[in-house]
Design a protein around this motif. Structure first.
Motif, PDB file in Angstrom:
ATOM      1  N   ILE A 102     -15.070 -12.602   1.208  1.00  0.00           N
ATOM      2  CA  ILE A 102     -14.876 -11.163   1.028  1.00  0.00           C
ATOM      3  C   ILE A 102     -13.590 -10.731   1.726  1.00  0.00           C
ATOM      4  O   ILE A 102     -13.459 -10.858   2.951  1.00  0.00           O
ATOM      5  CB  ILE A 102     -16.065 -10.365   1.589  1.00  0.00           C
ATOM      6  N   PHE A 103     -12.652 -10.226   0.938  1.00  0.00           N
ATOM      7  CA  PHE A 103     -11.385  -9.720   1.448  1.00  0.00           C
ATOM      8  C   PHE A 103     -11.415  -8.182   1.435  1.00  0.00           C
ATOM      9  O   PHE A 103     -12.150  -7.572   0.648  1.00  0.00           O
ATOM     10  CB  PHE A 103     -10.215 -10.215   0.590  1.00  0.00           C
ATOM     11  N   PHE A 104     -10.612  -7.592   2.284  1.00  0.00           N
ATOM     12  CA  PHE A 104     -10.595  -6.136   2.409  1.00  0.00           C
ATOM     13  C   PHE A 104      -9.199  -5.601   2.086  1.00  0.00           C
ATOM     14  O   PHE A 104      -8.185  -6.231   2.386  1.00  0.00           O
ATOM     15  CB  PHE A 104     -10.993  -5.701   3.821  1.00  0.00           C
ATOM     16  N   ALA A 105      -9.161  -4.427   1.473  1.00  0.00           N
ATOM     17  CA  ALA A 105      -7.881  -3.786   1.141  1.00  0.00           C
ATOM     18  C   ALA A 105      -8.090  -2.280   1.080  1.00  0.00           C
ATOM     19  O   ALA A 105      -9.218  -1.784   1.016  1.00  0.00           O
ATOM     20  CB  ALA A 105      -7.334  -4.312  -0.187  1.00  0.00           C
ATOM     21  N   ILE A 131     -12.915  -8.392  -3.394  1.00  0.00           N
ATOM     22  CA  ILE A 131     -11.952  -7.549  -2.681  1.00  0.00           C
ATOM     23  C   ILE A 131     -12.601  -6.174  -2.545  1.00  0.00           C
ATOM     24  O   ILE A 131     -12.845  -5.492  -3.540  1.00  0.00           O
ATOM     25  CB  ILE A 131     -10.613  -7.430  -3.424  1.00  0.00           C
ATOM     26  N   CYS A 132     -12.875  -5.793  -1.324  1.00  0.00           N
ATOM     27  CA  CYS A 132     -13.542  -4.516  -1.057  1.00  0.00           C
ATOM     28  C   CYS A 132     -12.493  -3.488  -0.666  1.00  0.00           C
ATOM     29  O   CYS A 132     -11.866  -3.600   0.382  1.00  0.00           O
ATOM     30  CB  CYS A 132     -14.577  -4.672   0.050  1.00  0.00           C
ATOM     31  N   ALA A 134     -12.103   1.428  -8.057  1.00  0.00           N
ATOM     32  CA  ALA A 134     -10.995   1.500  -9.018  1.00  0.00           C
ATOM     33  C   ALA A 134      -9.967   2.509  -8.557  1.00  0.00           C
ATOM     34  O   ALA A 134      -9.430   3.284  -9.347  1.00  0.00           O
ATOM     35  CB  ALA A 134     -11.507   1.853 -10.412  1.00  0.00           C
ATOM     36  N   GLY A 135      -9.705   2.529  -7.240  1.00  0.00           N
ATOM     37  CA  GLY A 135      -8.604   3.322  -6.725  1.00  0.00           C
ATOM     38  C   GLY A 135      -7.303   2.549  -6.888  1.00  0.00           C
ATOM     39  O   GLY A 135      -7.240   1.527  -7.581  1.00  0.00           O
ATOM     40  N   ILE A 136      -6.251   3.022  -6.239  1.00  0.00           N
ATOM     41  CA  ILE A 136      -4.954   2.382  -6.386  1.00  0.00           C
ATOM     42  C   ILE A 136      -4.987   0.948  -5.869  1.00  0.00           C
ATOM     43  O   ILE A 136      -4.445   0.025  -6.494  1.00  0.00           O
ATOM     44  CB  ILE A 136      -3.864   3.195  -5.664  1.00  0.00           C
ATOM     45  N   ALA A 137      -5.646   0.702  -4.731  1.00  0.00           N
ATOM     46  CA  ALA A 137      -5.716  -0.659  -4.190  1.00  0.00           C
ATOM     47  C   ALA A 137      -6.475  -1.581  -5.129  1.00  0.00           C
ATOM     48  O   ALA A 137      -6.031  -2.695  -5.419  1.00  0.00           O
ATOM     49  CB  ALA A 137      -6.363  -0.648  -2.805  1.00  0.00           C
ATOM     50  N   ALA A 196      -4.286  -8.961   0.000  1.00  0.00           N
ATOM     51  CA  ALA A 196      -5.562  -9.558  -0.412  1.00  0.00           C
ATOM     52  C   ALA A 196      -5.355 -10.553  -1.554  1.00  0.00           C
ATOM     53  O   ALA A 196      -5.968 -11.634  -1.576  1.00  0.00           O
ATOM     54  CB  ALA A 196      -6.539  -8.462  -0.831  1.00  0.00           C
ATOM     55  N   VAL A 197      -4.495 -10.213  -2.489  1.00  0.00           N
ATOM     56  CA  VAL A 197      -4.198 -11.109  -3.611  1.00  0.00           C
ATOM     57  C   VAL A 197      -3.589 -12.410  -3.097  1.00  0.00           C
ATOM     58  O   VAL A 197      -3.984 -13.519  -3.509  1.00  0.00           O
ATOM     59  CB  VAL A 197      -3.249 -10.410  -4.607  1.00  0.00           C
TER      60      VAL A 197
END
Length: 527
Positions: free
Chosen positions: A490-493, A328-329, A56-59, A514-515
């Motif tokens: 699985i997407f990364f951000a 989204i990781c 739950a950071g900014i990304a 990622a979106v």
């Protein structure tokens, strides 16, 4: 061949970026693909699609916010008990947990008494994060980043005495301008420029360096006054120019004098009123109902239809699972590398490589007995630099003329220094910082409340294990591109998947990518 099969083959051969390009050419892509713009997903396009977001950071919150608007069923797992991740402002009463120690912040309670332990400034051109501040009503204020009233200090020059930024900067420009003016006057550049241009260039150089009629640098009001201007007959007295040889001995000219000219450091710089975490709080007002706090992810497993996340509910001690169509990781690679997963081998290798590239930044904070930097040195915000371990002292850009204030007593981004300092007990870190600070402010020890000191060593902060990533150039060319593509569902951000590492803007823009990737994948499946 139908469109769905074609897009799957394109994705297998060229990845998400190729799918996006192909769909745009086929007129199938409804989402905006510009990195400078937010995703514009069709309303309801994500209905019935479950997306799990790690962190739950900014990304993570950016991704949840944009996907939720399109009807996606989002869930955020956050190991901490607060939103924001590294967007973390510390105030009186807050706890700082490192892997081997615990501190409690003892700052007094006031809206200007805080330290931004993570990101602390936003450049004017970071329109992604600033756009959300505007949308969510987060008030901003200017942060004084580069201040000519602050000090440079180098043990190898000027006998270790601190030198005013304005003197070092403007005297250096004066001397360099004098040398250039002499070269032009002696026709050293005769083959390069015309006679007419020589005259104009000499005039320009003279004004740039504030040279006298003889094209000599003998001092300038730009460097300031040893005796201030005043009323009546008090005409002031200029500082004598610093010794040029001593300036050359120092490290001031290597980057400190032009620090404020850098693309990401130049005015106007901003921060939220009351602390950087006001942005995280504003995001949480939008997506807080989607966040499960104290959820420590232990496993990431692919399933036939998506991904399963196994996590520990730290509140109850129970092990739980969450299934999703997409993930989204946003976890830092330093943290992701510690989890059990069945990522494809090339992804595991990329994560492991990136995990070793984090900057173990360290910040110290102190509440002062009085705002001595304002009262004694007329410093209102900005940064003083030293070659000693603390590297920088930051002066607050809020609470001007209040009776007290919080000073950043160290900002270290060298792993050689940061790891060495982080290995010390908290009390010793702070004591050494005070000793270093006395090289700039001789009365430092008397002016600070040592009992209010705190230290944040990001390499030892759980769930971060580093301040930000600093990719090696060769890794940017090899393993970095791997992580810009999804591993199955699985997407990364995160800031680590941008060319704005260490900045919240990088986190925002990577979340947008990622979106868009998930939207493109879904549209491909439905085509």
């Amino acid at each position: 061949m139908n469109r769905r099969t074609l897009l799957r083959l394109v994705g297998r051969a060229g990845g998400t970026a190729a799918v996006l390009t192909t769909m745009k050419a086929m007129g199938l892509l409804h989402a905006g693909a510009s990195g400078a713009e937010r995703p514009n997903l069709p309303t309801g396009s994500g209905a019935g699609v479950k997306v799990a977001i790690l962190g739950a950071g900014i990304a993570g919150m950016t991704a949840a916010y944009e996907l939720s608007k399109a009807g996606y069923d989002c869930s955020i797992l956050e190991a901490r008990d607060r939103p924001g991740g590294r967007c973390w402002t510390i105030r009186g009463g807050d706890t700082i947990q490192e892997t081997d120690s615990t501190q409690t912040c003892t700052f007094e309670s006031a809206d200007y008494l805080y330290i931004n332990s993570g990101p602390a400034r936003i450049p004017y051109h970071h329109q992604g994060i600033l756009g959300y501040c505007k949308e969510f009503g987060v008030p901003l204020q200017v942060i004084v980043n580069d201040n000519r009233a602050c000090f440079f200090q180098d043990d190898a020059a000027f006998g270790g005495e601190p030198v005013l930024n304005r003197r070092a900067t403007n005297d250096s420009r004066g001397y360099i301008s004098e040398l250039l003016a002499k070269a032009i006057s002696q026709n050293a550049l005769e083959s390069e420029i015309s006679v007419e241009d020589q005259e104009r260039i000499i005039s320009m150089v003279a004004r740039f360096g504030d040279l006298n009629e003889d094209l000599l640098y003998t001092g300038s009001s730009r460097a300031g006054y040893a005796e201030a201007l005043g009323a009546g007959l008090k005409s002031g007295e200029l500082y004598s120019p610093l010794n040029f040889s001593e300036l050359l001995k120092s490290d001031f000219w290597q980057y400190k004098m032009h620090f404020g000219e850098g693309f990401t450091q130049a005015a106007t710089m901003m921060e939220p009123v009351g602390g950087m975490d006001r942005i995280a709080d504003a995001f949480a007002e939008q997506v807080g109902h989607l966040i499960t706090y104290n959820a420590e992810v232990a496993e990431i497993r692919k399933t036939g239809s998506g991904t399963r996340l196994v996590y520990l509910d730290k509140t109850t001690g129970a092990e739980k699972a969450l299934d999703a169509d997409f993930v989204i990781c946003t976890l830092p690679l330093s943290m992701l590398n510690t989890l059990n997963s069945d990522f494809a081998p090339e992804y595991k290798d990329a994560i492991a490589t990136g995990a070793t590239s984090y900057v173990n930044a360290v910040k110290h904070g102190f509440q002062a007995k009085r705002r001595f930097w304002e009262e004694d040195d007329q410093i209102y915000g900005g940064i003083s630099w030293t070659t000693r371990d603390i590297t920088q002292i930051w002066y607050p850009s809020s609470g001007f003329h209040q009776p007290t204030g919080v000073i950043v007593g160290a900002y270290i981004w060298s792993n050689e220094i940061g790891d060495r300092i982080a290995a010390l007990p908290i009390a010793e870190r702070l004591q050494r910082a005070v000793i270093d600070g006395q090289a700039i402010h001789p009365n430092y020890a008397e002016e600070l409340n040592l009992s209010t000191g705190l230290s944040v060593a990001w390499g030892k902060i759980p769930y971060s294990l580093g301040g930000w990533i600093d990719w090696e150039p060769e890794d940017r060319e090899t393993v970095y591109p791997v992580l810009t593509e999804p591993d199955g569902s699985i997407f990364f951000a995160g800031e680590h998947l941008s060319y704005l590492t260490g900045w919240q803007e990088g986190a925002v823009l990577s979340a947008h990518n990622a979106v868009r990737g998930i939207s493109a994948r879904l549209q491909a499946l439905q085509a």
